[in-house]
Scaffold this motif. Sequence first.
Motif, PDB file in Angstrom:
ATOM      1  N   PRO A 110       0.915  -1.121  -0.076  1.00 54.05           N
ATOM      2  CA  PRO A 110      -0.054   0.006  -0.009  1.00 54.05           C
ATOM      3  C   PRO A 110       0.870   1.322   0.009  1.00 54.05           C
ATOM      4  O   PRO A 110       0.435   2.197  -0.590  1.00 54.05           O
ATOM      5  N   GLY A 111       2.124   1.267   0.539  1.00 47.12           N
ATOM      6  CA  GLY A 111       2.833   2.398   0.568  1.00 47.12           C
ATOM      7  C   GLY A 111       3.598   2.652  -0.865  1.00 47.12           C
ATOM      8  O   GLY A 111       3.425   4.034  -1.160  1.00 47.12           O
ATOM      9  N   THR A 112       3.792   1.604  -1.433  1.00 48.22           N
ATOM     10  CA  THR A 112       4.142   2.158  -2.759  1.00 48.22           C
ATOM     11  C   THR A 112       3.118   2.507  -3.469  1.00 48.22           C
ATOM     12  O   THR A 112       3.346   3.393  -4.394  1.00 48.22           O
ATOM     13  N   PHE A 113       1.820   2.090  -3.629  1.00 50.28           N
ATOM     14  CA  PHE A 113       0.855   2.360  -4.476  1.00 50.28           C
ATOM     15  C   PHE A 113       0.409   3.968  -3.911  1.00 50.28           C
ATOM     16  O   PHE A 113       0.135   4.962  -4.736  1.00 50.28           O
ATOM     17  N   ARG A 114       0.325   4.098  -2.599  1.00 53.95           N
ATOM     18  CA  ARG A 114       0.071   5.575  -2.146  1.00 53.95           C
ATOM     19  C   ARG A 114       0.884   6.737  -2.903  1.00 53.95           C
ATOM     20  O   ARG A 114       0.778   7.643  -3.316  1.00 53.95           O
ATOM     21  N   CYS A 115       2.564   6.290  -2.761  1.00 50.07           N
ATOM     22  CA  CYS A 115       3.185   7.164  -3.558  1.00 50.07           C
ATOM     23  C   CYS A 115       3.186   7.317  -4.934  1.00 50.07           C
ATOM     24  O   CYS A 115       3.351   8.391  -5.551  1.00 50.07           O
ATOM     25  N   TYR A 116       2.698   6.134  -5.550  1.00 48.10           N
ATOM     26  CA  TYR A 116       2.626   6.085  -7.048  1.00 48.10           C
ATOM     27  C   TYR A 116       1.454   7.178  -7.225  1.00 48.10           C
ATOM     28  O   TYR A 116       1.536   8.014  -8.213  1.00 48.10           O
ATOM     29  N   ASN A 117       0.359   6.955  -6.701  1.00 51.72           N
ATOM     30  CA  ASN A 117      -0.693   7.919  -6.758  1.00 51.72           C
ATOM     31  C   ASN A 117      -0.203   9.250  -6.323  1.00 51.72           C
ATOM     32  O   ASN A 117      -0.666  10.130  -7.322  1.00 51.72           O
ATOM     33  N   ALA A 118       0.378   9.310  -5.584  1.00 52.54           N
ATOM     34  CA  ALA A 118       0.797  10.916  -5.335  1.00 52.54           C
ATOM     35  C   ALA A 118       1.473  11.551  -6.299  1.00 52.54           C
ATOM     36  O   ALA A 118       1.396  12.712  -6.591  1.00 52.54           O
ATOM     37  N   MET A 119       2.180  10.805  -7.299  1.00 48.18           N
ATOM     38  CA  MET A 119       2.780  11.380  -8.351  1.00 48.18           C
ATOM     39  C   MET A 119       1.764  11.968  -9.194  1.00 48.18           C
ATOM     40  O   MET A 119       2.004  12.977 -10.166  1.00 48.18           O
ATOM     41  N   TYR A 120       0.601  11.628  -9.354  1.00 48.52           N
ATOM     42  CA  TYR A 120      -0.492  11.988 -10.376  1.00 48.52           C
ATOM     43  C   TYR A 120      -1.470  13.133  -9.551  1.00 48.52           C
ATOM     44  O   TYR A 120      -1.949  13.797 -10.277  1.00 48.52           O
ATOM     45  N   ILE A 121      -1.574  12.736  -8.118  1.00 48.64           N
ATOM     46  CA  ILE A 121      -2.594  13.872  -7.480  1.00 48.64           C
ATOM     47  C   ILE A 121      -1.626  14.895  -6.982  1.00 48.64           C
ATOM     48  O   ILE A 121      -2.156  16.029  -7.048  1.00 48.64           O
ATOM     49  N   GLU A 122      -0.562  14.711  -6.631  1.00 49.99           N
ATOM     50  CA  GLU A 122       0.070  15.906  -6.078  1.00 49.99           C
ATOM     51  C   GLU A 122       1.242  16.234  -7.229  1.00 49.99           C
ATOM     52  O   GLU A 122       1.021  17.131  -8.091  1.00 49.99           O
ATOM     53  N   SER A 123       2.370  15.876  -7.157  1.00 53.26           N
ATOM     54  CA  SER A 123       3.377  15.954  -8.257  1.00 53.26           C
ATOM     55  C   SER A 123       4.264  14.615  -8.416  1.00 53.26           C
ATOM     56  O   SER A 123       4.655  13.965  -7.659  1.00 53.26           O
ATOM     57  N   LYS A 124       5.057  14.823  -9.514  1.00 56.32           N
ATOM     58  CA  LYS A 124       5.916  13.549  -9.677  1.00 56.32           C
ATOM     59  C   LYS A 124       6.982  13.487  -8.600  1.00 56.32           C
ATOM     60  O   LYS A 124       7.294  12.274  -7.842  1.00 56.32           O
ATOM     61  N   ASN A 125       7.913  14.690  -8.379  1.00 49.19           N
ATOM     62  CA  ASN A 125       8.700  14.764  -7.263  1.00 49.19           C
ATOM     63  C   ASN A 125       8.038  14.055  -6.031  1.00 49.19           C
ATOM     64  O   ASN A 125       8.721  13.696  -5.094  1.00 49.19           O
ATOM     65  N   GLU A 126       6.900  14.798  -5.644  1.00 51.43           N
ATOM     66  CA  GLU A 126       6.377  14.635  -4.326  1.00 51.43           C
ATOM     67  C   GLU A 126       6.160  13.146  -4.116  1.00 51.43           C
ATOM     68  O   GLU A 126       6.542  12.544  -3.144  1.00 51.43           O
ATOM     69  N   GLY A 127       5.783  12.400  -5.151  1.00 51.57           N
ATOM     70  CA  GLY A 127       5.367  11.026  -4.922  1.00 51.57           C
ATOM     71  C   GLY A 127       6.873  10.239  -4.697  1.00 51.57           C
ATOM     72  O   GLY A 127       6.840   9.398  -3.936  1.00 51.57           O
ATOM     73  N   ARG A 128       7.992  10.706  -5.512  1.00 52.54           N
ATOM     74  CA  ARG A 128       9.024  10.111  -5.448  1.00 52.54           C
ATOM     75  C   ARG A 128       9.666  10.321  -4.170  1.00 52.54           C
ATOM     76  O   ARG A 128      10.494   9.595  -3.544  1.00 52.54           O
ATOM     77  N   PHE A 129       9.612  11.589  -3.670  1.00 48.95           N
ATOM     78  CA  PHE A 129      10.130  11.918  -2.305  1.00 48.95           C
ATOM     79  C   PHE A 129       9.632  11.104  -1.158  1.00 48.95           C
ATOM     80  O   PHE A 129      10.417  10.467  -0.304  1.00 48.95           O
ATOM     81  N   GLN A 130       8.046  10.969  -1.410  1.00 49.35           N
ATOM     82  CA  GLN A 130       7.505  10.035  -0.375  1.00 49.35           C
ATOM     83  C   GLN A 130       7.825   8.628  -0.342  1.00 49.35           C
ATOM     84  O   GLN A 130       8.099   7.896   0.744  1.00 49.35           O
ATOM     85  N   TYR A 131       8.343   8.263  -1.470  1.00 53.66           N
ATOM     86  CA  TYR A 131       8.550   6.787  -1.969  1.00 53.66           C
ATOM     87  C   TYR A 131      10.021   6.711  -1.102  1.00 53.66           C
ATOM     88  O   TYR A 131      10.221   5.762  -0.288  1.00 53.66           O
TER      89      TYR A 131
END
Length: 384
Positions: free
Chosen positions: A297-318
């Motif tokens: 679930p952590g991986t999918f949350r970050c992957y989704n954050a790339m689209y809901i927030e921003s690419k770098n935000e998702g990558r940073f969270q990952y």
Amino acid sequence: MLGFGCMRFSKKGNSIDIDKAEKEIMEAFRAGVNYFDTAYIYSGSEAAVGEIFERNGIRDQIKIATKLPQYLVSNNAALEKYFKEQLSRLRTDHVDYYLMHHLTDIAMWEKLKNVGVLDWIEEKKKSGAIRNIGFSYHGNTDGFQKILNDYDWDMCQIQYNYFDEFSQAGVDGLKAAAAKGIPVVIMEPLRGGKLVGMLPDSAKKIMKESGRDWTPAEWSFRWLYNQPEVTVVLSGMNSVEMVQENCRTASDAGAGQFTEEDFEVIRKVTEEIRAQEKVGCTGCRYCMPCPKGVDIPGTFRCYNAMYIESKNEGRFQYAQTVGLTKEPAFASQCIECGKCEMHCPQNIPIREKLKEADKALRPLPFKIGINVARKFMFRKSEKK
Ligand code: SF4
Ligand code: SF4
């Protein structure tokens, strides 16, 4: 109920606009806010609030929460060095709430114990230099509960909002802390402003048509205040108007006020945000644990954050929540046994989506950055 998050003051040139910050802080103080949250690494923040509290003579009427930069600590002497520097920046002789900053798993806490943090805390509490001890947390729910149960904490701080109900410490972490009588301070109630600034129009419409005269920020705060387990909600307020609005909400809101219709609004709004997602994972964790340690679930949350927030935000969270734990939990560790897919109520093709997610979340520069950070963070520590 409302704490002042001191990470987002406006800047004047390269430094904090101290006169503006003073106006905001004093507006909040006069309205009854007495909890101010800062940290060693919030650039210029400790020194700015220290100056403002001293200028206005309010130190003895407020509580300061600040944090040990534990990721910079590799020996016992560093504990004292950072703490002394913080007291000097804050112009005080004690810290009311001292938090181990940004723990993401039990290994980080173990590392601190190995350099003698327990004796150090005991001595500081005895002398009155630290009044309460806590930790702020950004890992997954299991890790949170391990740290929570490993020490007699006075408080803790978690990221929590209606969109993160089931991620990071999550609602289970919140309830576990409350069941132990540990006050819970909430950070990121608006997900860094995303639950205001990045709400899809369809979500805003649902709120507007609800019959409630609440702003998107108010919906988020009221959802939190509705939960009796929530002690303080932090808000990084950087305008007097924002201080006034948040103070109004905090004065008016309370536990148990949400109606069935209000919950329905939040459920629909969450659905609208999720419609923008790449993977329809709800974070239920039925697929866990993975025998190879993948944080699905952590991986999918970050992957989704790339689209809901921003690419770098998702990558940073990952990098932060999956890559910088003692045992990394990357999607690339998957051996495709298929066990998880048998339990997923959303019928997500987990194996396929994990591959896709890891590729998007860890381009080469991030891979290199994470490896360097891991080497630094998990280097050998010493007690003296
Ligand atoms: S398929 Fe991959 S992610 Fe799923 S349980 Fe097996 S190893 Fe873990
Ligand atoms: S079971 Fe499915 S929906 Fe639930 S956390 Fe795992 S992948 Fe997400």
